[in-house]
Design a protein around this motif. Structure first.
Motif, PDB file in Angstrom:
ATOM      1  N   ALA A 155      18.259   2.449  -8.437  1.00 25.69           N
ATOM      2  CA  ALA A 155      17.562   2.576  -7.245  1.00 25.69           C
ATOM      3  C   ALA A 155      17.499   1.089  -6.567  1.00 25.69           C
ATOM      4  O   ALA A 155      17.747  -0.003  -7.047  1.00 25.69           O
ATOM      5  CB  ALA A 155      16.125   2.954  -7.258  1.00 25.69           C
ATOM      6  N   ILE A 156      17.521   1.206  -4.934  1.00 23.70           N
ATOM      7  CA  ILE A 156      17.458   0.148  -4.417  1.00 23.70           C
ATOM      8  C   ILE A 156      15.845   0.035  -3.737  1.00 23.70           C
ATOM      9  O   ILE A 156      15.644   1.035  -3.072  1.00 23.70           O
ATOM     10  CB  ILE A 156      18.199  -0.228  -3.286  1.00 23.70           C
ATOM     11  CG1 ILE A 156      19.629  -0.294  -3.887  1.00 23.70           C
ATOM     12  CG2 ILE A 156      18.069  -1.399  -2.445  1.00 23.70           C
ATOM     13  CD1 ILE A 156      20.775  -0.294  -2.799  1.00 23.70           C
ATOM     14  N   LEU A 157      15.025  -1.084  -4.171  1.00 20.52           N
ATOM     15  CA  LEU A 157      13.777  -1.128  -3.611  1.00 20.52           C
ATOM     16  C   LEU A 157      13.515  -2.054  -2.605  1.00 20.52           C
ATOM     17  O   LEU A 157      13.918  -3.376  -2.787  1.00 20.52           O
ATOM     18  CB  LEU A 157      12.585  -1.464  -4.990  1.00 20.52           C
ATOM     19  CG  LEU A 157      11.346  -1.827  -4.423  1.00 20.52           C
ATOM     20  CD1 LEU A 157      10.659  -0.425  -3.733  1.00 20.52           C
ATOM     21  CD2 LEU A 157      10.386  -2.318  -5.530  1.00 20.52           C
ATOM     22  N   ILE A 158      13.594  -1.548  -1.336  1.00 22.80           N
ATOM     23  CA  ILE A 158      13.299  -2.771  -0.141  1.00 22.80           C
ATOM     24  C   ILE A 158      11.996  -3.022   0.165  1.00 22.80           C
ATOM     25  O   ILE A 158      11.248  -2.130   0.648  1.00 22.80           O
ATOM     26  CB  ILE A 158      14.167  -1.869   0.788  1.00 22.80           C
ATOM     27  CG1 ILE A 158      15.493  -1.478   0.589  1.00 22.80           C
ATOM     28  CG2 ILE A 158      14.316  -3.013   2.066  1.00 22.80           C
ATOM     29  CD1 ILE A 158      16.349  -0.821   1.633  1.00 22.80           C
ATOM     30  N   PHE A 159      11.595  -4.328   0.081  1.00 29.20           N
ATOM     31  CA  PHE A 159      10.225  -4.698   0.400  1.00 29.20           C
ATOM     32  C   PHE A 159      10.313  -5.067   2.083  1.00 29.20           C
ATOM     33  O   PHE A 159      11.097  -6.092   2.293  1.00 29.20           O
ATOM     34  CB  PHE A 159       9.766  -5.862  -0.324  1.00 29.20           C
ATOM     35  CG  PHE A 159       9.403  -5.730  -1.528  1.00 29.20           C
ATOM     36  CD1 PHE A 159       8.003  -5.867  -1.793  1.00 29.20           C
ATOM     37  CD2 PHE A 159       9.975  -5.192  -2.811  1.00 29.20           C
ATOM     38  CE1 PHE A 159       7.247  -5.522  -3.241  1.00 29.20           C
ATOM     39  CE2 PHE A 159       9.748  -5.120  -3.949  1.00 29.20           C
ATOM     40  CZ  PHE A 159       8.385  -5.114  -4.043  1.00 29.20           C
ATOM     41  N   LEU A 160       9.794  -4.343   2.892  1.00 34.39           N
ATOM     42  CA  LEU A 160      10.085  -4.642   4.285  1.00 34.39           C
ATOM     43  C   LEU A 160       9.250  -5.525   4.937  1.00 34.39           C
ATOM     44  O   LEU A 160       8.010  -6.123   4.026  1.00 34.39           O
ATOM     45  CB  LEU A 160       9.699  -3.432   5.201  1.00 34.39           C
ATOM     46  CG  LEU A 160      10.812  -2.170   4.707  1.00 34.39           C
ATOM     47  CD1 LEU A 160      10.277  -0.611   5.454  1.00 34.39           C
ATOM     48  CD2 LEU A 160      12.102  -2.308   5.028  1.00 34.39           C
ATOM     49  N   GLY A 161       9.431  -6.088   5.967  1.00 38.02           N
ATOM     50  CA  GLY A 161       8.602  -7.244   6.749  1.00 38.02           C
ATOM     51  C   GLY A 161       7.321  -6.686   7.281  1.00 38.02           C
ATOM     52  O   GLY A 161       6.908  -5.387   7.148  1.00 38.02           O
ATOM     53  N   LYS A 192       0.773  -1.230   0.082  1.00 35.52           N
ATOM     54  CA  LYS A 192       0.037  -0.076  -0.068  1.00 35.52           C
ATOM     55  C   LYS A 192       0.820   1.223  -0.044  1.00 35.52           C
ATOM     56  O   LYS A 192       0.590   2.191  -0.546  1.00 35.52           O
ATOM     57  CB  LYS A 192      -0.817   0.153   1.256  1.00 35.52           C
ATOM     58  CG  LYS A 192      -1.995  -1.102   1.214  1.00 35.52           C
ATOM     59  CD  LYS A 192      -2.770  -0.699   2.450  1.00 35.52           C
ATOM     60  CE  LYS A 192      -3.965  -1.777   2.774  1.00 35.52           C
ATOM     61  NZ  LYS A 192      -4.661  -1.632   3.828  1.00 35.52           N
ATOM     62  N   GLN A 193       2.124   1.116   0.728  1.00 36.35           N
ATOM     63  CA  GLN A 193       2.769   2.378   0.713  1.00 36.35           C
ATOM     64  C   GLN A 193       4.036   2.213   0.473  1.00 36.35           C
ATOM     65  O   GLN A 193       4.962   1.244   0.315  1.00 36.35           O
ATOM     66  CB  GLN A 193       3.089   2.504   2.480  1.00 36.35           C
ATOM     67  CG  GLN A 193       1.984   2.600   3.012  1.00 36.35           C
ATOM     68  CD  GLN A 193       1.011   3.877   3.123  1.00 36.35           C
ATOM     69  OE1 GLN A 193       1.833   4.853   2.621  1.00 36.35           O
ATOM     70  NE2 GLN A 193      -0.341   3.746   2.965  1.00 36.35           N
ATOM     71  N   ALA A 201      11.475   2.287   0.259  1.00 31.81           N
ATOM     72  CA  ALA A 201      10.899   1.249   1.022  1.00 31.81           C
ATOM     73  C   ALA A 201       9.390   1.112   0.502  1.00 31.81           C
ATOM     74  O   ALA A 201       8.656   1.818   0.165  1.00 31.81           O
ATOM     75  CB  ALA A 201      10.879   1.580   2.428  1.00 31.81           C
ATOM     76  N   ALA A 202       8.976  -0.281   0.483  1.00 32.65           N
ATOM     77  CA  ALA A 202       7.531  -0.690   0.217  1.00 32.65           C
ATOM     78  C   ALA A 202       7.386  -1.298   1.459  1.00 32.65           C
ATOM     79  O   ALA A 202       7.964  -2.318   1.937  1.00 32.65           O
ATOM     80  CB  ALA A 202       7.736  -1.577  -1.096  1.00 32.65           C
ATOM     81  N   TYR A 203       6.023  -1.033   1.835  1.00 29.95           N
ATOM     82  CA  TYR A 203       5.574  -1.755   3.088  1.00 29.95           C
ATOM     83  C   TYR A 203       3.870  -1.663   3.097  1.00 29.95           C
ATOM     84  O   TYR A 203       3.394  -1.142   2.455  1.00 29.95           O
ATOM     85  CB  TYR A 203       5.973  -1.224   4.301  1.00 29.95           C
ATOM     86  CG  TYR A 203       5.894   0.149   4.651  1.00 29.95           C
ATOM     87  CD1 TYR A 203       4.730   0.550   5.173  1.00 29.95           C
ATOM     88  CD2 TYR A 203       6.590   1.237   3.903  1.00 29.95           C
ATOM     89  CE1 TYR A 203       4.431   2.184   5.466  1.00 29.95           C
ATOM     90  CE2 TYR A 203       6.420   2.404   4.162  1.00 29.95           C
ATOM     91  CZ  TYR A 203       5.481   2.941   4.792  1.00 29.95           C
ATOM     92  OH  TYR A 203       5.071   4.323   5.013  1.00 29.95           O
ATOM     93  N   ASP A 204       3.393  -2.444   4.282  1.00 27.96           N
ATOM     94  CA  ASP A 204       2.049  -2.509   4.487  1.00 27.96           C
ATOM     95  C   ASP A 204       1.135  -3.169   3.370  1.00 27.96           C
ATOM     96  O   ASP A 204       0.703  -2.385   2.517  1.00 27.96           O
ATOM     97  CB  ASP A 204       1.409  -1.098   4.777  1.00 27.96           C
ATOM     98  CG  ASP A 204       0.020  -1.258   5.313  1.00 27.96           C
ATOM     99  OD1 ASP A 204      -0.639  -2.276   5.397  1.00 27.96           O
ATOM    100  OD2 ASP A 204      -0.550  -0.033   5.574  1.00 27.96           O
ATOM    101  N   TYR A 205       1.101  -4.529   3.217  1.00 28.80           N
ATOM    102  CA  TYR A 205       0.936  -5.076   1.924  1.00 28.80           C
ATOM    103  C   TYR A 205      -0.632  -5.408   2.068  1.00 28.80           C
ATOM    104  O   TYR A 205      -1.412  -5.736   3.096  1.00 28.80           O
ATOM    105  CB  TYR A 205       1.571  -6.544   1.999  1.00 28.80           C
ATOM    106  CG  TYR A 205       3.120  -6.233   1.995  1.00 28.80           C
ATOM    107  CD1 TYR A 205       3.635  -5.857   0.691  1.00 28.80           C
ATOM    108  CD2 TYR A 205       3.877  -6.625   3.112  1.00 28.80           C
ATOM    109  CE1 TYR A 205       4.923  -5.469   0.655  1.00 28.80           C
ATOM    110  CE2 TYR A 205       5.270  -5.897   3.033  1.00 28.80           C
ATOM    111  CZ  TYR A 205       5.778  -5.623   1.899  1.00 28.80           C
ATOM    112  OH  TYR A 205       7.230  -5.196   1.834  1.00 28.80           O
ATOM    113  N   ALA A 206      -1.388  -5.433   0.799  1.00 25.61           N
ATOM    114  CA  ALA A 206      -2.483  -5.792   0.703  1.00 25.61           C
ATOM    115  C   ALA A 206      -2.847  -6.323  -0.721  1.00 25.61           C
ATOM    116  O   ALA A 206      -2.233  -5.720  -1.758  1.00 25.61           O
ATOM    117  CB  ALA A 206      -3.473  -4.351   0.866  1.00 25.61           C
ATOM    118  N   ALA A 207      -3.687  -7.272  -1.110  1.00 24.16           N
ATOM    119  CA  ALA A 207      -3.714  -8.023  -2.275  1.00 24.16           C
ATOM    120  C   ALA A 207      -4.311  -7.062  -3.197  1.00 24.16           C
ATOM    121  O   ALA A 207      -4.006  -6.985  -4.603  1.00 24.16           O
ATOM    122  CB  ALA A 207      -4.980  -8.920  -2.252  1.00 24.16           C
TER     123      ALA A 207
END
Length: 475
Positions: free
Chosen positions: A17-23, A4-5, A43-49
């Protein structure tokens, strides 16, 4: 699953760029101090389908490295399966594609127990286990994620509702912490066995030092260009192994060339001081020759019909028209790419039918004497490079490895050799000095007190006998 974010950690107008999928439960706050020269960090985080795809928000970069941590590995797997962005290196850190799995991830009973008993107190307990020590936990709390409890609970439910991925997509590298109390180490090893190269951080917890991860596993291309440019005047005199490897590659290649054949367009990657260029340029018939290098190129190599291009070949290859290269050559260069395998796959589309690819690079075991200080590169596997070539329709004509060893009077002389050949592009400033001192202390000596330096050159020659459109399985 989509994040989402998306939040910028650092943006300095870099081409990469470095794209980091956080936990789970994270945002960018604990990671705000991360930096990598030459790369913007996102940073990528807060996951939703049902979250929107992120490709449109990352346009404009010539190269993207994906680093995914913990449950972020599961989300990044979906992203990588569909993205059209120029992703090269993919690094999975303490996570698996089968995020909730009794043998390949977090066991179902433990996950369901966490979800059922989730509370603000249990979130803090989870974070203490994640950090591994009281001191690390206190440091984390000082920069804790700014997310409310309800968002953490809904996100964890999202992971519960998401099935383990069955994707067979290859990850470039996997990092596993030896003291991970969240994802069982053995489960990670089973999940990734034979699927990617693995590095184990013996004393690291589930949340490792991410700055060290970026420093060690993402190529600092600006430093590579700087160090090789600085060594331009000493490289040819001291790069004896590289000269021998270039000569051997040319001898191997000659056995596969048709007498009198004209090669319209030749591109050499990493031409540099011309160790390989001088061997073939007077023997082959061609219309044009492009010499690519991220560092300076010897101006004496600019022959008639030759053009010098100062560029990052790993990105530049994407701008080349399909079916336009008759021969692609490279000596002692691909180990400095974030993903040699991805480069080989993309370059194959640029080669004409009947065109040839001839590469020498360094394989695992090279400069093993530096590994104690974490200064050795993550050298590409010759087999994985050959597999990448075959998967996109190239026929491998030759694949081999050899071992070459140089002996110096002392470790200090071995380190001097690396500096004079530009191969010391493995660390900056203070970190490089600390690592160098550790190497000098721990360098394995021969019985007579001398110091050896090992190289493992590998050779790959392949021909494009089919058009990629004729290949039915390129997954």
């Amino acid at each position: 699953m989509n994040p989402k974010q998306i939040q910028i950690i650092s943006r300095e107008g870099n081409p990469r760029a470095i794209l980091i999928f956080l936990g789970w439960g994270m945002d960018a706050v604990p990671f705000q101090s991360l930096r990598k020269p030459g790369y913007d960090l996102i940073a990528a985080y807060d996951y939703a389908a049902q979250a929107p795809a992120i490709d449109s928000r990352l346009q404009g970069y010539s190269e993207i490295v994906v680093v995914a941590w913990s449950f972020g590995v599961r989300a990044a797997t979906d992203f990588l399966a569909s993205t059209t962005l120029p992703v090269t290196r993919t690094i999975a850190v303490n996570g698996t594609r089968q995020h909730v799995h009794d043998t390949l991830g977090i066991p179902h009973a433990i996950f369901q127990g966490t979800l059922k008993g989730l509370s603000p107190a249990s979130v803090e307990k989870f974070r203490r286990r994640m950090c591994g020590s009281a001191a690390s936990y206190e440091g984390f709390r000082a920069n804790a994620p700014q997310r409310d409890f309800d968002s953490l609970k809904s996100e964890l439910q999202e992971f519960a509702d998401t099935a383990p991925s069955s994707s067979t997509m290859q990850w470039t590298h996997v990092v596993i912490s030896g003291r991970d109390m969240i994802f069982p180490m053995q489960a990670q090893q089973r999940a990734w066995d034979g699927q990617a190269s693995i590095s184990v951080l013996e004393d690291a917890p589930h949340l490792p030092d991410f700055q060290k991860v970026l420093d060690r596993f993402v190529i600092d291309k600006e430093l590579v260009a700087q160090r090789f440019s600085q060594a331009s005047e000493t490289y040819t005199r001291h790069a004896t192994v590289q000269a021998q490897s270039a000569a051997h590659l040319w001898e191997l290649l000659k056995t596969h060339l048709k007498p009198g054949k004209k090669y319209g367009n030749i591109i050499e990657i990493g031409a540099g001081s011309g160790l390989l260029t001088r061997l073939y340029s007077t023997s082959l018939t061609f219309d044009s020759l492009q010499l690519w290098d991220i560092a300076s190129i010897d101006r004496n190599l600019i022959l008639e019909r030759a053009t010098a291009v100062n560029c990052d070949a790993e990105s530049r290859i994407n701008a080349i028209a399909d079916n336009s290269i008759d021969m692609l050559l490279s000596a002692s260069t691909l180990q400095w790419f974030n993903s040699p395998e991805t480069f080989i796959r993309r370059a194959s589309a640029k080669i004409t039918r009947g065109g040839i690819m001839a590469l020498s690079f360094y394989a695992p075991g090279t400069c093993s004497q530096l590994s104690s200080a974490g200064m050795a590169l993550n050298y590409p596997s010759p087999k994985s490079c050959a597999d990448a070539a075959q998967k996109v329709g190239l026929t491998v004509l030759h694949l081999s490895e050899e071992t070459q060893t140089i002996t110096f009077p002392s470790p200090a002389e071995a380190m001097r050799h690396l500096r004079l050949t530009g191969v010391n592009a493995l660390g900056r400033d203070g970190s490089a000095s600390i690592a160098a001192r550790k190497i000098l202390r721990e360098y394995p000596l021969n019985p007579d007190g001398s110091a050896s330096l090992t190289y493992r050159p590998a050779y790959l020659i392949a021909i494009k006998e089919k058009d990629i459109r004729d290949i039915t399985d390129i997954s």
